[in-house]
Motif scaffolding. Structure first.
Motif, PDB file in Angstrom:
ATOM      1  N   VAL A   1       0.843  -1.207   0.000  1.00  0.00           N
ATOM      2  CA  VAL A   1       0.000   0.000   0.000  1.00  0.00           C
ATOM      3  C   VAL A   1       0.873   1.250   0.000  1.00  0.00           C
ATOM      4  N   LEU A   2       1.930   1.260   0.794  1.00  0.00           N
ATOM      5  CA  LEU A   2       2.825   2.415   0.824  1.00  0.00           C
ATOM      6  C   LEU A   2       3.512   2.640  -0.520  1.00  0.00           C
ATOM      7  N   LEU A   3       3.910   1.554  -1.187  1.00  0.00           N
ATOM      8  CA  LEU A   3       4.523   1.701  -2.510  1.00  0.00           C
ATOM      9  C   LEU A   3       3.524   2.258  -3.527  1.00  0.00           C
TER      10      LEU A   3
ATOM     11  N   MET B   1       0.937   4.170  -2.811  1.00  0.00           N
ATOM     12  CA  MET B   1       0.725   5.570  -2.452  1.00  0.00           C
ATOM     13  C   MET B   1       1.879   6.430  -2.961  1.00  0.00           C
ATOM     14  N   LEU B   2       3.092   5.941  -2.880  1.00  0.00           N
ATOM     15  CA  LEU B   2       4.256   6.665  -3.377  1.00  0.00           C
ATOM     16  C   LEU B   2       4.193   6.798  -4.897  1.00  0.00           C
ATOM     17  N   LEU B   3       3.801   5.734  -5.569  1.00  0.00           N
ATOM     18  CA  LEU B   3       3.725   5.726  -7.026  1.00  0.00           C
ATOM     19  C   LEU B   3       2.688   6.716  -7.548  1.00  0.00           C
ATOM     20  N   PHE B   4       1.524   6.776  -6.894  1.00  0.00           N
ATOM     21  CA  PHE B   4       0.447   7.653  -7.357  1.00  0.00           C
ATOM     22  C   PHE B   4       0.467   9.014  -6.680  1.00  0.00           C
ATOM     23  N   GLY B   5       1.367   9.257  -5.767  1.00  0.00           N
ATOM     24  CA  GLY B   5       1.515  10.562  -5.128  1.00  0.00           C
ATOM     25  C   GLY B   5       0.326  10.970  -4.280  1.00  0.00           C
ATOM     26  N   VAL B   6      -0.201  10.062  -3.510  1.00  0.00           N
ATOM     27  CA  VAL B   6      -1.336  10.381  -2.636  1.00  0.00           C
ATOM     28  C   VAL B   6      -0.887  10.254  -1.185  1.00  0.00           C
ATOM     29  N   GLY B   7      -1.722  10.768  -0.281  1.00  0.00           N
ATOM     30  CA  GLY B   7      -1.415  10.699   1.134  1.00  0.00           C
ATOM     31  C   GLY B   7      -0.257  11.616   1.487  1.00  0.00           C
ATOM     32  N   PRO B   8       0.658  11.145   2.333  1.00  0.00           N
ATOM     33  CA  PRO B   8       1.774  12.001   2.734  1.00  0.00           C
ATOM     34  C   PRO B   8       2.796  12.207   1.624  1.00  0.00           C
ATOM     35  N   PHE B   9       2.658  11.483   0.511  1.00  0.00           N
ATOM     36  CA  PHE B   9       3.612  11.582  -0.595  1.00  0.00           C
ATOM     37  C   PHE B   9       3.140  12.544  -1.682  1.00  0.00           C
ATOM     38  N   GLY B  10       1.993  13.180  -1.488  1.00  0.00           N
ATOM     39  CA  GLY B  10       1.414  14.022  -2.535  1.00  0.00           C
ATOM     40  C   GLY B  10       1.791  15.451  -2.476  1.00  0.00           C
TER      41      GLY B  10
END
Length: 53
Positions: free
Chosen positions: A40-42, A44-53
């Motif tokens: 899930v974290l990977l 989220m990082l790939l799609f730039g959502v959550g804390p990675f956006g």
């Protein structure tokens, strides 16, 4: 796969390392949980959502 409640949750590996024991139900659950959370974290990082956006 055969689960045994008498197996320890952690296995001792060479050089003093410890890993989760997949023959214990709790150890197996921890392995699956870590894989799902990591995936899930990977994503989220790939799609730039959550804390990675």
């Amino acid at each position: 796969m055969r689960f045994d409640d008498t197996e320890p949750v952690f296995e001792r590996k060479p050089w003093g390392r410890h890993t989760y024991n997949p023959r214990n139900p709790i150890g197996f659950g921890l392995i699956v949980t870590h894989l799902v959370v990591g995936g899930v974290l990977l994503l989220m990082l790939l799609f730039g959502v959550g804390p990675f956006g």
